[in-house]
Design a protein around this motif. Structure first.
Motif, PDB file in Angstrom:
ATOM      1  N   MET A 274       0.227   3.305  -3.080  1.00  0.00           N
ATOM      2  CA  MET A 274      -0.822   4.322  -2.994  1.00  0.00           C
ATOM      3  C   MET A 274      -0.257   5.567  -2.374  1.00  0.00           C
ATOM      4  O   MET A 274      -0.683   6.746  -2.609  1.00  0.00           O
TER       5      MET A 274
ATOM      6  N   ASN B 154      -5.024  -5.443  -2.745  1.00  0.00           N
ATOM      7  CA  ASN B 154      -6.496  -5.358  -2.618  1.00  0.00           C
ATOM      8  C   ASN B 154      -6.827  -5.726  -1.317  1.00  0.00           C
ATOM      9  O   ASN B 154      -7.792  -5.178  -0.786  1.00  0.00           O
ATOM     10  N   ARG B 155      -6.152  -6.576  -0.710  1.00  0.00           N
ATOM     11  CA  ARG B 155      -6.753  -7.085   0.702  1.00  0.00           C
ATOM     12  C   ARG B 155      -6.539  -5.583   1.661  1.00  0.00           C
ATOM     13  O   ARG B 155      -7.234  -5.422   2.523  1.00  0.00           O
TER      14      ARG B 155
ATOM     15  N   ARG C 277      -6.444  -2.773   1.065  1.00  0.00           N
ATOM     16  CA  ARG C 277      -7.243  -1.686   0.560  1.00  0.00           C
ATOM     17  C   ARG C 277      -8.571  -1.791   1.202  1.00  0.00           C
ATOM     18  O   ARG C 277      -9.333  -1.070   2.032  1.00  0.00           O
ATOM     19  N   ALA C 278      -9.221  -3.464   1.212  1.00  0.00           N
ATOM     20  CA  ALA C 278     -10.532  -3.774   1.787  1.00  0.00           C
ATOM     21  C   ALA C 278     -10.546  -3.630   3.155  1.00  0.00           C
ATOM     22  O   ALA C 278     -11.466  -3.044   3.723  1.00  0.00           O
ATOM     23  N   LYS C 279      -9.352  -3.803   3.860  1.00  0.00           N
ATOM     24  CA  LYS C 279      -9.137  -3.880   5.274  1.00  0.00           C
ATOM     25  C   LYS C 279      -9.378  -2.287   5.691  1.00  0.00           C
ATOM     26  O   LYS C 279      -9.890  -1.758   6.714  1.00  0.00           O
ATOM     27  N   LEU C 280      -8.536  -1.351   4.968  1.00  0.00           N
ATOM     28  CA  LEU C 280      -8.530  -0.009   5.403  1.00  0.00           C
ATOM     29  C   LEU C 280      -9.824   0.520   5.122  1.00  0.00           C
ATOM     30  O   LEU C 280     -10.221   1.400   5.853  1.00  0.00           O
ATOM     31  N   GLN C 281     -10.531   0.089   3.929  1.00  0.00           N
ATOM     32  CA  GLN C 281     -11.675   0.556   3.836  1.00  0.00           C
ATOM     33  C   GLN C 281     -12.897   0.556   4.865  1.00  0.00           C
ATOM     34  O   GLN C 281     -13.619   1.444   5.099  1.00  0.00           O
ATOM     35  N   THR C 282     -12.980  -0.703   5.689  1.00  0.00           N
ATOM     36  CA  THR C 282     -13.607  -1.119   6.544  1.00  0.00           C
ATOM     37  C   THR C 282     -13.188  -0.241   7.780  1.00  0.00           C
ATOM     38  O   THR C 282     -13.967   0.291   8.530  1.00  0.00           O
TER      39      THR C 282
ATOM     40  N   ILE D 168       0.839  -1.167   0.089  1.00  0.00           N
ATOM     41  CA  ILE D 168       0.019   0.000   0.035  1.00  0.00           C
ATOM     42  C   ILE D 168       0.801   1.209  -0.020  1.00  0.00           C
ATOM     43  O   ILE D 168       0.468   2.379  -0.687  1.00  0.00           O
TER      44      ILE D 168
END
Lengths: 184, 128
Positions: A139, A164-165, A167-172, A135
């Motif tokens: 990013m 991807n993983r 990003r998904a964790k951070l999004q949550t 990340i």
């Protein structure tokens, strides 16, 4: 006048112009040192030593730099290799005093930071190390997945999966902040 | 108050079990926002002698490249002097000097001296 990396590298290789290299060092020192501090678990002195070593190694190897990749990608690859090989040699040794000092300093600085930055930092700590690195490179530093894969010496698919993983964790984890931004 | 979500209930049953849909669901807005936040939270690290430390430890440049730089500088200065000399109205100055009854030798000496001084200054400046 600010020359681009390619022009500076040409001056260094063809004319031995060390001032041009100083310009490159100044251009990338902050970003590289910051990235390496994360890789070195907060040991700032070690990160700076590694960054210095990376710049020196890059200078010596510059005549062999073919320009297939960006200079920054190449520099990061050298720096990551150095840190990884240092870790392999000195696996359990972390300068705990330096880490504590850095953390104490960070606490003071963090108190002045916005809540978002603090929470983002905490959320980043929830990621696994490869996810955090992926990340960070993609990013925060703006490297492509391919470039990050070459820096981290991982297959492209693995890096994409880490990103991807993560990003998904951070999004949550940062949902509340996002909602606040969206709702204005 | 921090908005960091520490409640495992809200983490989609823990991170190990993020659904494939969640993983594939790339939200460009979120990506842009996250990138911005990551960059915003990064401090600029002052050089603080770092660059000097690197430069001190670099190997000296090779003699070949030093010689090449020197030759280029000399060539540039000689070329510049030649252009100035080519454009300078020597004949006019000489005839003016003759009419002003200035000694031709003094004038020639002055010209040579100032040319040497200019070239020397140019070379020193170029080497710097």
């Amino acid at each position: 006048m600010d020359l681009n990396d390619g022009d500076l590298i040409r001056r260094i290789v063809e004319d031995g112009d060390q001032r041009a290299y100083a310009q490159l060092v100044r251009r990338y020192q902050s970003q590289l040192r910051f990235s390496l501090r994360q890789l070195c678990d907060g040991d700032q002195a070690l990160a700076d030593d590694m960054a210095q070593e990376a710049f020196i190694k890059a200078y010596k190897a510059l005549p062999a730099f073919r320009g297939d990749a960006r200079f920054s990608t190449w520099l990061y690859r050298i720096a990551y290799n150095l840190v990884m090989s240092h870790r392999r040699k000195n696996a359990p040794e972390v300068d705990q005093e330096a880490v504590d000092r850095a953390q104490a300093q960070e606490t003071v600085e963090e108190a002045q930071q916005l809540g978002m930055a603090r929470d983002l930092d905490t959320a980043m700590q929830e990621l696994s190390e490869p996810q955090r690195q992926a990340i960070h490179l993609c990013m925060q530093r703006g490297f492509s997945h391919e470039e990050a894969a070459s820096i981290m010496k991982l297959p492209l698919g693995t890096v994409k999966s880490h990103v991807n993983r993560a990003r998904a964790k951070l999004q949550t984890l940062l949902q509340a902040w996002r909602e606040e931004v969206v709702s204005g | 108050m921090d908005k960091f979500d520490r409640d495992p209930q809200n983490r989609g049953q823990g991170f190990g079990t993020l659904s494939e849909a969640q993983l594939r669901n790339s939200d460009p807005d979120f990506d842009a926002w996250l990138g911005q936040q990551l960059q915003f939270s990064e401090p600029y690290l002052d050089d603080d002698g770092f660059c000097d430390g690197v430069m001190e430890r670099l190997p000296a440049p090779t003699r070949r490249s030093e010689k090449r730089v020197t030759h280029t500088q000399y060539a540039a200065v000689v070329l510049a002097s030649a252009i100035v000399a080519w454009q300078f109205p020597f004949a006019e100055v000489v005839s003016q000097a003759a009419s002003q009854s200035i000694s031709l030798y003094s004038l020639l000496g002055l010209g040579v001296l100032s040319s040497v001084a200019a070239m020397f200054g140019g070379i020193v400046a170029a080497r710097r």
